[in-house]
Design a protein around this motif. Structure first.
Motif, short mmCIF file in Angstrom:
data_model
loop_
_atom_site.label_atom_id
_atom_site.label_comp_id
_atom_site.label_asym_id
_atom_site.label_seq_id
_atom_site.Cartn_x
_atom_site.Cartn_y
_atom_site.Cartn_z
N ASN A 120 -17.41 -11.91 4.23
CA ASN A 120 -18.11 -10.68 4.56
C ASN A 120 -19.47 -10.72 4.28
O ASN A 120 -20.12 -9.91 4.89
CB ASN A 120 -17.37 -9.47 3.46
N TYR A 121 -20.12 -11.71 3.59
CA TYR A 121 -21.53 -11.87 3.27
C TYR A 121 -22.43 -12.34 4.75
O TYR A 121 -23.29 -12.30 4.66
CB TYR A 121 -21.75 -12.79 2.34
N ASP A 155 -16.57 -15.70 0.15
CA ASP A 155 -16.37 -14.35 0.72
C ASP A 155 -17.19 -14.18 2.05
O ASP A 155 -18.51 -14.00 2.03
CB ASP A 155 -16.86 -13.36 -0.38
N ARG A 195 0.68 -1.26 -0.03
CA ARG A 195 0.10 -0.02 0.07
C ARG A 195 0.90 1.42 0.07
O ARG A 195 0.34 2.42 -0.38
CB ARG A 195 -1.06 0.06 1.05
N GLY A 217 -8.69 -10.46 6.20
CA GLY A 217 -9.41 -11.54 5.66
C GLY A 217 -9.30 -12.95 6.25
O GLY A 217 -10.30 -13.63 6.55
N LYS A 254 -12.80 -8.36 -7.54
CA LYS A 254 -14.12 -7.72 -7.32
C LYS A 254 -13.89 -6.21 -6.81
O LYS A 254 -14.68 -5.61 -7.12
CB LYS A 254 -14.99 -8.55 -6.69
N THR A 255 -12.91 -6.10 -5.79
CA THR A 255 -12.66 -4.87 -5.29
C THR A 255 -12.21 -3.78 -6.19
O THR A 255 -11.99 -2.56 -5.64
CB THR A 255 -11.88 -5.12 -3.91
N GLN A 256 -11.79 -4.05 -7.30
CA GLN A 256 -11.04 -3.00 -8.12
C GLN A 256 -11.65 -2.79 -9.50
O GLN A 256 -11.13 -2.31 -10.49
CB GLN A 256 -9.53 -3.36 -8.36
N TYR A 257 -13.05 -3.50 -9.64
CA TYR A 257 -13.67 -3.37 -10.93
C TYR A 257 -14.37 -2.08 -10.78
O TYR A 257 -15.07 -1.66 -9.68
CB TYR A 257 -14.67 -4.34 -11.03
N PHE A 301 -5.31 -6.88 -6.76
CA PHE A 301 -5.56 -7.30 -5.20
C PHE A 301 -5.93 -8.57 -5.40
O PHE A 301 -6.28 -9.37 -6.56
CB PHE A 301 -6.82 -6.41 -5.01
N GLN A 302 -5.95 -9.15 -4.12
CA GLN A 302 -6.37 -10.66 -3.94
C GLN A 302 -7.66 -10.96 -4.47
O GLN A 302 -8.07 -11.94 -5.03
CB GLN A 302 -6.38 -10.79 -2.27
N ASN A 303 -8.82 -10.09 -4.12
CA ASN A 303 -10.23 -10.11 -4.59
C ASN A 303 -10.30 -9.47 -5.90
O ASN A 303 -10.54 -7.94 -5.57
CB ASN A 303 -11.20 -9.88 -3.68
#
Length: 482
Positions: A360-361, A358, A56, A404, A101-104, A97-99
């Motif tokens: 987080n859900y 995931d 980062r 995570g 989906k977080t950068q789309y 990133f690892q996921n």
């Protein structure tokens, strides 16, 4: 892209430290290193050792997006962390990133590749040319004009990688990019990284899986409790024994022994059904719509007191099976039998617990302890389970404030206390180091000894080889969309 001039470091840090806002413990301490142009370096170490925080600083996300107190200096090209604006990093550094989906930013693949160029005001003709060139260079032509939501995990990661390269960055930073990928997708990612390295781009990888990158990594930086504890050249790292790697919490450098054991465990799944089968499938067809079924499965059985691994390519239907077994989806055809009797989705839900990929859900409470006790059938075992999972000191923390890997362990703890018969874990070791992978394995054994039916959906060859009793391997030719 930059010429490969390794005499002038692209990255230089001097006694850099970083403490996140609201934390008293430094995430990084006194890290001094330099990385040359065109080098490929791997950051390794246990979960929480500071690898992600270091990345980062390299891409400008800290302290601009992740606020905190920074000490020392971290320079990338002409940019100094904490002084340069985050937008100045955009043309210099690409991040994966690892996921993914977080950068789309878009819902289709072509627009996703075009977005970085649009964001800097590039002319339309040049954007179209760059998108076409990138798709050809990375073998993505067949993925263009596709919905992001209909891609497999490996395909999403390849699109994220390509998007990160669209502006011709001098540095690519990848944080656990293979954690949710199958072996084939890892090979594709490897080849994309090799192409960028060949073009003179500097590559910094934070990664737990080591075997796939050994031919590309020039140096290894080992982090421990926020400090740079050791560094090795590729040759020196290759000379480390398996015991030395394990002592540092690192994964295997060579997977051939794991793969030999996996072949044996896959052969065991082709044998006769378990004598005390708890769950059986009969002509089970998976999918979300009868117009486009994912696959019809060969019949299988799961027994009480066994750990079964399910492996196969991204997008082949493994997570869909998990949702179907847990009653979250209705089968498109065939049936599921519990103890010899047909089971409806509602009864499957009552008897099963799904640890999602995931997590987080499925985090709802204000503290770890409350989360683990939510729906617990054995609340008296709460402290025991928290201790077994290394969560005792986090018991009063909000689950969404955790890393995570820590979140994943919280949901596994809830599964252990749920009293359900079937525990399905979807990629339970994604992003976990060797020690925590072993910890998950030991928990699987506890569930087995308690007589639970344990199904582990995983790409983690080490976990499957070491801890599963047998392994079901799926491939694309097997009963797909019949």
């Amino acid at each position: 892209m930059a010429e490969n001039n390794t005499n002038a470091p692209l990255i230089e840090t001097s006694a850099v430290g970083f403490t996140y806002q609201g934390s008293e413990t430094p995430a990084l301490q006194d890290v001094t290193l330099s990385i040359g142009v065109g080098e490929c370096v791997l950051l390794c170490g246990k979960s929480g050792c500071g690898k992600t925080t270091f990345t980062r600083l390299l891409n400008g996300l800290a302290p601009a997006f992740f606020p905190g107190r920074m000490l020392g200096s971290c320079r990338v090209g002409d940019l100094l962390a904490g002084t340069a604006a985050i937008e100045e990093y955009v043309p210099l550094v690409g991040s994966v990133f690892q996921n993914p989906k977080t950068q789309y930013f878009n819902v289709d693949t072509t627009a996703e590749l075009a977005f970085p160029c649009e964001n800097v005001g590039m002319p339309s003709a040049e954007i179209r040319s760059r998108v076409q060139d990138c798709a050809r260079r990375f073998g993505l032509t067949g993925l263009m004009d596709r919905s992001i939501f209909r891609l497999s995990g490996g395909e999403k990661q390849r699109i994220a990688f390509a998007a990160a390269s669209m502006l011709g960055p001098r540095l690519l930073v990848l944080d656990e990019p293979t954690s949710n990928l199958d072996a084939g997708a890892i090979v594709q990612l490897h080849d994309m990284i090799a192409a960028m390295k060949e073009a003179g781009v500097t590559i910094v990888l934070a990664e737990h899986r080591l075997a796939w990158i050994t031919d590309l990594a020039d140096r290894y930086f080992f982090f421990e409790e926020g400090r740079l504890a050791a560094q090795w050249t590729a040759a020196a790292f290759a000379a480390l024994t398996a015991k030395a790697l394990t002592a540092r919490g690192l994964r295997a450098r060579e997977l051939a022994p794991c793969r030999a054991r996996l072949r044996e465990k896959s052969a065991a799944s082709n044998g006769p059904a378990p004598a005390q089968a708890a769950i059986q499938s009969k002509g089970l067809t998976l999918g979300y719509s009868k117009r486009s079924p994912i696959r019809t499965l060969p019949d299988f059985s799961l027994a009480y007191g066994e750990i079964v691994g399910l492996m196969g390519h991204n997008g082949i239907g493994k997570s869909t099976l998990a949702r179907t077994l847990c009653g979250l989806l209705k089968p498109l055809g065939g049936q599921i039998l519990w103890d010899g009797a047909p089971a409806k989705p509602r009864s499957c839900t009552r008897r099963s617990f799904l640890v999602m990929q995931d997590v987080n859900y499925q985090l709802f409470s204000d503290s770890v302890r409350e989360e683990v006790l939510l729906g617990a059938a054995q609340p008296e075992r709460c402290d025991e389970i928290l201790a077994a999972l290394g969560l005792t000191t986090l018991a009063d923390r909000h689950p969404m404030s955790l890393s995570g890997g820590q979140k994943q362990r919280v949901v596994v703890a809830a599964a252990m206390l749920s009293g359900k018969d079937l525990i399905v874990l979807d990629e339970p070791t994604s992003g976990l180091d060797h020690a925590h992978m072993q910890q998950v394995g030991q928990l699987l054994q506890q569930l087995k000894q308690a007589g639970k039916i344990v199904l582990v959906i995983t790409h983690d060859e080490e976990l499957a080889a070491d801890w599963c009793d047998r392994v079901i391997q799926w491939n694309d030719k097997e009963e797909r969309g019949r």
